[in-house]
Motif scaffolding. Structure first.
Motif, PDB file in Angstrom:
ATOM      1  N   VAL A   1       0.835  -1.193   0.000  1.00  0.00           N
ATOM      2  CA  VAL A   1       0.000   0.000   0.000  1.00  0.00           C
ATOM      3  C   VAL A   1       0.872   1.247   0.000  1.00  0.00           C
ATOM      4  CG1 VAL A   1      -1.725   1.319   1.290  1.00  0.00           C
ATOM      5  CG2 VAL A   1      -1.908  -1.169   1.142  1.00  0.00           C
ATOM      6  N   ARG A   2       0.628   2.131  -0.933  1.00  0.00           N
ATOM      7  CA  ARG A   2       1.346   3.402  -1.004  1.00  0.00           C
ATOM      8  C   ARG A   2       0.356   4.529  -0.749  1.00  0.00           C
ATOM      9  NH1 ARG A   2       5.003   6.461  -4.313  1.00  0.00           N
ATOM     10  NH2 ARG A   2       4.767   8.589  -3.563  1.00  0.00           N
ATOM     11  N   VAL A   3       0.489   5.207   0.370  1.00  0.00           N
ATOM     12  CA  VAL A   3      -0.368   6.339   0.702  1.00  0.00           C
ATOM     13  C   VAL A   3       0.210   7.592   0.060  1.00  0.00           C
ATOM     14  CG1 VAL A   3      -1.332   7.739   2.566  1.00  0.00           C
ATOM     15  CG2 VAL A   3      -1.112   5.264   2.847  1.00  0.00           C
ATOM     16  N   VAL A   4      -0.640   8.319  -0.661  1.00  0.00           N
ATOM     17  CA  VAL A   4      -0.225   9.530  -1.359  1.00  0.00           C
ATOM     18  C   VAL A   4      -0.987  10.706  -0.753  1.00  0.00           C
ATOM     19  CG1 VAL A   4       0.065  10.643  -3.600  1.00  0.00           C
ATOM     20  CG2 VAL A   4       0.015   8.133  -3.447  1.00  0.00           C
ATOM     21  N   HIS A   5      -0.275  11.567  -0.033  1.00  0.00           N
ATOM     22  CA  HIS A   5      -0.896  12.719   0.605  1.00  0.00           C
ATOM     23  C   HIS A   5      -0.983  13.890  -0.360  1.00  0.00           C
ATOM     24  CE1 HIS A   5       0.506  10.319   4.088  1.00  0.00           C
ATOM     25  NE2 HIS A   5      -0.556  10.805   4.684  1.00  0.00           N
TER      26      HIS A   5
ATOM     27  N   THR B   1     -11.664  20.291  10.872  1.00  0.00           N
ATOM     28  CA  THR B   1     -10.870  21.522  10.925  1.00  0.00           C
ATOM     29  C   THR B   1     -10.378  21.813  12.336  1.00  0.00           C
ATOM     30  OG1 THR B   1     -12.903  22.811  11.191  1.00  0.00           O
ATOM     31  CG2 THR B   1     -12.061  22.540   8.950  1.00  0.00           C
ATOM     32  N   ASP B   2     -11.005  21.205  13.318  1.00  0.00           N
ATOM     33  CA  ASP B   2     -10.585  21.351  14.713  1.00  0.00           C
ATOM     34  C   ASP B   2      -9.486  20.327  14.986  1.00  0.00           C
ATOM     35  OD1 ASP B   2     -10.268  21.359  17.481  1.00  0.00           O
ATOM     36  OD2 ASP B   2     -12.411  21.607  17.878  1.00  0.00           O
ATOM     37  N   PRO B   3      -8.290  20.763  15.365  1.00  0.00           N
ATOM     38  CA  PRO B   3      -7.190  19.818  15.594  1.00  0.00           C
ATOM     39  C   PRO B   3      -7.483  18.814  16.700  1.00  0.00           C
ATOM     40  CG  PRO B   3      -6.617  22.015  16.394  1.00  0.00           C
ATOM     41  CD  PRO B   3      -7.874  22.160  15.600  1.00  0.00           C
ATOM     42  N   ARG B   4      -8.476  19.083  17.524  1.00  0.00           N
ATOM     43  CA  ARG B   4      -8.841  18.133  18.577  1.00  0.00           C
ATOM     44  C   ARG B   4      -9.696  16.997  18.040  1.00  0.00           C
ATOM     45  NH1 ARG B   4     -11.406  22.574  22.469  1.00  0.00           N
ATOM     46  NH2 ARG B   4     -12.243  23.104  20.392  1.00  0.00           N
ATOM     47  N   GLU B   5     -10.228  17.174  16.828  1.00  0.00           N
ATOM     48  CA  GLU B   5     -11.033  16.132  16.195  1.00  0.00           C
ATOM     49  C   GLU B   5     -10.118  15.174  15.434  1.00  0.00           C
ATOM     50  OE1 GLU B   5     -14.225  15.446  16.126  1.00  0.00           O
ATOM     51  OE2 GLU B   5     -15.150  17.185  17.093  1.00  0.00           O
ATOM     52  N   THR B   6     -10.385  13.893  15.519  1.00  0.00           N
ATOM     53  CA  THR B   6      -9.589  12.875  14.838  1.00  0.00           C
ATOM     54  C   THR B   6     -10.132  12.622  13.443  1.00  0.00           C
ATOM     55  OG1 THR B   6      -9.082  11.816  16.950  1.00  0.00           O
ATOM     56  CG2 THR B   6      -8.747  10.501  14.952  1.00  0.00           C
ATOM     57  N   SER B   7      -9.259  12.625  12.458  1.00  0.00           N
ATOM     58  CA  SER B   7      -9.661  12.299  11.096  1.00  0.00           C
ATOM     59  C   SER B   7     -10.025  10.820  11.006  1.00  0.00           C
ATOM     60  CB  SER B   7      -8.524  12.612  10.119  1.00  0.00           C
ATOM     61  OG  SER B   7      -8.839  12.130   8.817  1.00  0.00           O
ATOM     62  N   TRP B   8     -10.979  10.506  10.137  1.00  0.00           N
ATOM     63  CA  TRP B   8     -11.391   9.120   9.903  1.00  0.00           C
ATOM     64  C   TRP B   8     -10.435   8.388   8.965  1.00  0.00           C
ATOM     65  CZ3 TRP B   8     -12.359   7.914   4.794  1.00  0.00           C
ATOM     66  CH2 TRP B   8     -12.564   9.003   3.933  1.00  0.00           C
ATOM     67  N   ARG B   9      -9.576   9.128   8.255  1.00  0.00           N
ATOM     68  CA  ARG B   9      -8.774   8.503   7.199  1.00  0.00           C
ATOM     69  C   ARG B   9      -7.712   7.537   7.714  1.00  0.00           C
ATOM     70  NH1 ARG B   9      -9.840  13.687   4.904  1.00  0.00           N
ATOM     71  NH2 ARG B   9     -11.213  13.432   3.081  1.00  0.00           N
ATOM     72  N   PRO B  10      -7.037   7.793   8.843  1.00  0.00           N
ATOM     73  CA  PRO B  10      -6.081   6.777   9.325  1.00  0.00           C
ATOM     74  C   PRO B  10      -6.724   5.411   9.546  1.00  0.00           C
ATOM     75  CG  PRO B  10      -5.650   8.864  10.409  1.00  0.00           C
ATOM     76  CD  PRO B  10      -6.923   9.041   9.638  1.00  0.00           C
ATOM     77  N   ALA B  11      -7.954   5.382  10.044  1.00  0.00           N
ATOM     78  CA  ALA B  11      -8.642   4.099  10.229  1.00  0.00           C
ATOM     79  C   ALA B  11      -8.928   3.448   8.884  1.00  0.00           C
ATOM     80  CB  ALA B  11      -9.935   4.305  11.013  1.00  0.00           C
ATOM     81  N   ALA B  12      -9.285   4.258   7.892  1.00  0.00           N
ATOM     82  CA  ALA B  12      -9.540   3.714   6.558  1.00  0.00           C
ATOM     83  C   ALA B  12      -8.257   3.167   5.943  1.00  0.00           C
ATOM     84  CB  ALA B  12     -10.138   4.791   5.660  1.00  0.00           C
TER      85      ALA B  12
ATOM     86  N   ALA C   1      -5.665   2.036   7.576  1.00  0.00           N
ATOM     87  CA  ALA C   1      -5.321   0.816   8.302  1.00  0.00           C
ATOM     88  C   ALA C   1      -6.147  -0.365   7.794  1.00  0.00           C
ATOM     89  CB  ALA C   1      -5.542   1.021   9.799  1.00  0.00           C
ATOM     90  N   ALA C   2      -7.419  -0.126   7.526  1.00  0.00           N
ATOM     91  CA  ALA C   2      -8.274  -1.200   7.008  1.00  0.00           C
ATOM     92  C   ALA C   2      -7.842  -1.608   5.605  1.00  0.00           C
ATOM     93  CB  ALA C   2      -9.734  -0.748   7.012  1.00  0.00           C
ATOM     94  N   LEU C   3      -7.431  -0.656   4.794  1.00  0.00           N
ATOM     95  CA  LEU C   3      -6.948  -0.973   3.454  1.00  0.00           C
ATOM     96  C   LEU C   3      -5.662  -1.795   3.528  1.00  0.00           C
ATOM     97  CD1 LEU C   3      -7.655   2.465   1.759  1.00  0.00           C
ATOM     98  CD2 LEU C   3      -8.647   0.283   1.037  1.00  0.00           C
ATOM     99  N   ARG C   4      -4.773  -1.427   4.417  1.00  0.00           N
ATOM    100  CA  ARG C   4      -3.522  -2.185   4.575  1.00  0.00           C
ATOM    101  C   ARG C   4      -3.813  -3.628   4.997  1.00  0.00           C
ATOM    102  NH1 ARG C   4       0.804   0.916   4.021  1.00  0.00           N
ATOM    103  NH2 ARG C   4       0.831   3.101   4.662  1.00  0.00           N
ATOM    104  N   GLU C   5      -4.777  -3.777   5.889  1.00  0.00           N
ATOM    105  CA  GLU C   5      -5.090  -5.107   6.400  1.00  0.00           C
ATOM    106  C   GLU C   5      -5.731  -5.988   5.330  1.00  0.00           C
ATOM    107  OE1 GLU C   5      -7.857  -7.187   9.873  1.00  0.00           O
ATOM    108  OE2 GLU C   5      -7.647  -5.002   9.783  1.00  0.00           O
ATOM    109  N   ARG C   6      -6.543  -5.386   4.454  1.00  0.00           N
ATOM    110  CA  ARG C   6      -7.349  -6.177   3.535  1.00  0.00           C
ATOM    111  C   ARG C   6      -6.766  -6.294   2.132  1.00  0.00           C
ATOM    112  NH1 ARG C   6     -12.546  -7.443   4.901  1.00  0.00           N
ATOM    113  NH2 ARG C   6     -13.314  -6.653   6.904  1.00  0.00           N
TER     114      ARG C   6
END
Length: 252
Positions: free
Chosen positions: A12-16, A37-48, A50-55
Motif C-alpha cells: 500500500v502506497r499512501v499519497v498525501h 478543521t478542529d485539531p482536537r477532532e480525529t480524522s477518519w482517514r487513518p482508520a480507513a 489501516a483497514a486498506l492495509r489489512e485487507r
C-alpha cells in the motif's frame, strides 16, 4: 526491500495532498469525505488506511490518495489543493465516500458537491454511519444508481476492495484508465491493437460512463474516453475519442 521507500511491505502506497502519485500501480483508491478543521477532532482517514492495509491482497501496489498533508507536511495553496484532489479522483479506480455528517461539528458540505460529480461514475462507494445527518438525498441517489452503501469505515473499505479485486498493473498514461473501463472488452481490444502497433498511451479521460453493467464495471458497461496516444512512428501525439456503447466499440 521495495525500491520505493514510501511503499510498505503490504503493497500500500499512501499519497498525501503534498505528494506526487507513484508512476505505476495495480489499483488506486481515493478517500473522499469531510476533514475535521478542529485539531482536537480525529480524522477518519487513518482508520480507513489501516483497514486498506489489512485487507489489500493484490500482488501489486495499491495507491491510496489522502487529501490531507503527510506527517509534518502542510496543505498547499487552496487552488493547488483543489487541483490535486480533482486529478487524484480522475486517476482513481474507486472513489470512497465516508460521510459521518454532524451539522454542528463536521457538516461535510463540500463532500456533497464531490458526491454529485462522482455518484454516477461507476467508481463510487458510499459509507455513512446510521446516525449521520442530512444523508437522505445522497442515499436516494445511491439507491437509484446502484452505488453500494456501507455503515462503517471497515465495511466501506471492504466494498471498495471488492470492486478492484487484485487490480491490473498500469503505468504512465495507463493509470488514467480506471478498472471499470480497462476490464471491458472494447477497451482491451482497442488497447491491444495500439500496443501491438507500438503506440503508447499518454493520457485518458473518462467523459461518460454508464450502461447496465456500470456499477460493477461489467462487460455491459458503456463509456466515452478521450485518449492521447503517441504513435510508434514518432509523429505528434494524437487526441482521439473512443466510444463503447451497446456492446460495440468505435472511434469518433
Amino acid at each position: 526491500m521495495p525500491s520505493d521507500p514510501t511503499l510498505r511491505p503490504d503493497g500500500v502506497r499512501v499519497v498525501h495532498v503534498d505528494e506526487d502519485p507513484p508512476a505505476a500501480w495495480s489499483a488506486a483508491v481515493y478517500l473522499c469525505g469531510p476533514t475535521p478543521t478542529d485539531p482536537r477532532e480525529t480524522s477518519w482517514r487513518p482508520a480507513a488506511v489501516a483497514a486498506l492495509r489489512e485487507r489489500w491482497t493484490g500482488g501489486g501496489t495499491l495507491a491510496v490518495f489522502v487529501p490531507e498533508p503527510s506527517p509534518g507536511g502542510h496543505y498547499p495553496a487552496y487552488a493547488d489543493q483543489i487541483g490535486w484532489e480533482e486529478e487524484a479522483m480522475r486517476l482513481s479506480d474507486v472513489v470512497v465516500f465516508w460521510i459521518p455528517r454532524d451539522m454542528a461539528r463536521l457538516p461535510g458540505l463540500v463532500s456533497n458537491i464531490k458526491w454529485g460529480t462522482w455518484c454516477g461514475s461507476g467508481r463510487a462507494v458510499l459509507g455513512a454511519p446510521p446516525a449521520a445527518e442530512r444523508m437522505e438525498y445522497l442515499l436516494h441517489f445511491a439507491d437509484a444508481l446502484a452505488v453500494p452503501v456501507a455503515r462503517t469505515v471497515e465495511e466501506t473499505v471492504r466494498v471498495a476492495l471488492d470492486r478492484v479485486g487484485t487490480g491490473v498493473p498500469r503505468a504512465g498514461g495507463e493509470r488514467a484508465v480506471p478498472l471499470p473501463v480497462w476490464r471491458t472488452g472494447p477497451f482491451r481490444r482497442w488497447y491491444g491493437e495500439r500496443t501491438a502497433a507500438g503506440d503508447r498511451l499518454l493520457d485518458a479521460r473518462v467523459e461518460w460512463f454508464g450502461g447496465a453493467g456500470a456499477q460493477a464495471g461489467a462487460e455491459a458497461a458503456e463509456w466515452l474516453l478521450t485518449v492521447t496516444v503517441a504513435p510508434a512512428d514518432g509523429a505528434a501525439p494524437a487526441v482521439t475519442r473512443l466510444l463503447a456503447a451497446q456492446g460495440q466499440g468505435m472511434l469518433m
